[in-house]
Write a protein that holds these residues in place. Sequence first.
Motif, PDB file in Angstrom:
ATOM      1  N   LEU A 170       0.838  -1.205   0.000  1.00 23.37           N
ATOM      2  CA  LEU A 170       0.000   0.000   0.000  1.00 23.37           C
ATOM      3  C   LEU A 170       0.864   1.243   0.000  1.00 23.37           C
ATOM      4  O   LEU A 170       0.613   2.185  -0.778  1.00 23.37           O
ATOM      5  CB  LEU A 170      -0.925  -0.004   1.220  1.00 23.37           C
ATOM      6  CG  LEU A 170      -1.776   1.256   1.395  1.00 23.37           C
ATOM      7  CD1 LEU A 170      -2.831   1.355   0.298  1.00 23.37           C
ATOM      8  CD2 LEU A 170      -2.441   1.269   2.775  1.00 23.37           C
ATOM      9  N   GLY A 174       1.718   1.816  -3.770  1.00 26.96           N
ATOM     10  CA  GLY A 174       0.516   2.637  -3.851  1.00 26.96           C
ATOM     11  C   GLY A 174       0.773   4.040  -4.377  1.00 26.96           C
ATOM     12  O   GLY A 174      -0.010   4.553  -5.193  1.00 26.96           O
ATOM     13  N   ALA A 193     -11.011   1.010   0.825  1.00 25.36           N
ATOM     14  CA  ALA A 193      -9.911   0.054   0.828  1.00 25.36           C
ATOM     15  C   ALA A 193     -10.343  -1.258   1.453  1.00 25.36           C
ATOM     16  O   ALA A 193     -11.167  -1.287   2.379  1.00 25.36           O
ATOM     17  CB  ALA A 193      -8.734   0.630   1.612  1.00 25.36           C
ATOM     18  N   CYS A 216      -7.398   0.100  -7.849  1.00 28.03           N
ATOM     19  CA  CYS A 216      -5.997  -0.335  -7.773  1.00 28.03           C
ATOM     20  C   CYS A 216      -5.936  -1.685  -7.064  1.00 28.03           C
ATOM     21  O   CYS A 216      -6.672  -1.920  -6.103  1.00 28.03           O
ATOM     22  CB  CYS A 216      -5.141   0.636  -6.951  1.00 28.03           C
ATOM     23  SG  CYS A 216      -5.217   2.360  -7.399  1.00 28.03           S
ATOM     24  N   LEU A 218      -2.777  -3.675  -5.233  1.00 31.66           N
ATOM     25  CA  LEU A 218      -1.408  -3.408  -4.815  1.00 31.66           C
ATOM     26  C   LEU A 218      -0.902  -4.579  -3.983  1.00 31.66           C
ATOM     27  O   LEU A 218      -1.548  -4.973  -3.009  1.00 31.66           O
ATOM     28  CB  LEU A 218      -1.342  -2.129  -3.970  1.00 31.66           C
ATOM     29  CG  LEU A 218      -2.073  -0.906  -4.533  1.00 31.66           C
ATOM     30  CD1 LEU A 218      -2.176   0.185  -3.475  1.00 31.66           C
ATOM     31  CD2 LEU A 218      -1.356  -0.402  -5.781  1.00 31.66           C
ATOM     32  N   LEU A 284      -3.474   7.565   1.057  1.00 32.29           N
ATOM     33  CA  LEU A 284      -3.016   6.256   1.526  1.00 32.29           C
ATOM     34  C   LEU A 284      -3.300   6.082   3.012  1.00 32.29           C
ATOM     35  O   LEU A 284      -3.646   4.981   3.465  1.00 32.29           O
ATOM     36  CB  LEU A 284      -1.526   6.089   1.234  1.00 32.29           C
ATOM     37  CG  LEU A 284      -1.159   6.019  -0.250  1.00 32.29           C
ATOM     38  CD1 LEU A 284       0.350   5.998  -0.422  1.00 32.29           C
ATOM     39  CD2 LEU A 284      -1.791   4.795  -0.922  1.00 32.29           C
TER      40      LEU A 284
END
Length: 294
Positions: A170, A174, A193, A216, A218, A284
């Motif tokens: 992440l 990320g 998330a 995404c 990751l 994040l």
Amino acid sequence: MKFGLLGTGPWAERTHGPALAAHQDVELAGVWGRRPEPTGALAQRLGTRPYADLDALFDACDAVAVALPPDIQAPLAVRAANAGCHLLLDKPVATTPEGARGVAEAVERAGVGCVVFFTLHFCESTGGWLREQAAAEGWQVGRADWLSPVFGGADSPYTASPWRREKGALWDVGPHALSVLLPLLGPVAEVTAARGGTGDTVHLVLRHTSGASSSCTLTHSVTPAAAGVTAEVRGAPGVAQLPVRDEAPAASFGRAIEALLTAVRTGEGHLCGARFAQTVTSLLHEAQQQLPTA
């Protein structure tokens, strides 16, 4: 421009150091590290001198390049900016919103230049693609998947990295994914998330203020045979796929040096500046807060 290098690990040794030492418009004034033996060894290989006193290195420099874990990088970047040094930082600048905001505020307060090394923006092939797609309008959907084998059996110098072990993909890859999606689809209004899959695998869904959406995946935990990087955007212009990054990171870092030199000379900030890096850290961190702690 006289640069100091902060850090002595694989990234400093393989990327930052060689690019700084080779650049025709840079004088590598010295290296500082947290342990004297590797500091001296790297300084010798790069043809410069080791520093035990960080403030003395700041005094000898116009700028610093930092190759340290993010939450060590952030307070040292503030110290360097306060000493009047321009900053060439690595992503993520920090793993807390407060740390990243402190760097951005220090840069603005001191009036120094700052470029953050989001690698894809400085590779010739991928950087050109990003600029081309950013000039187009009407992107509606995007994805950016970083599937890395660093913890999945790859022979990598970064497998033993304590901060990567703690923070996972992440925080390590990320930032690369967000550095593709944000310039093309715009600011993010909401991030969701979830963990899923092997090891440190994380999935993100982003809702952008433009009305676009993106996702995404990751991970550092796939096997080498499953590794790969893919990114694309779709919309009115059609479908655009990120090309393969086709050069060594040190070559890309050389362009990041050029970007900082240009920013200092012109006084114009770079897209990959401290405020952009702060935005990435905030997103994040928001994602991290949604993930289970165990």
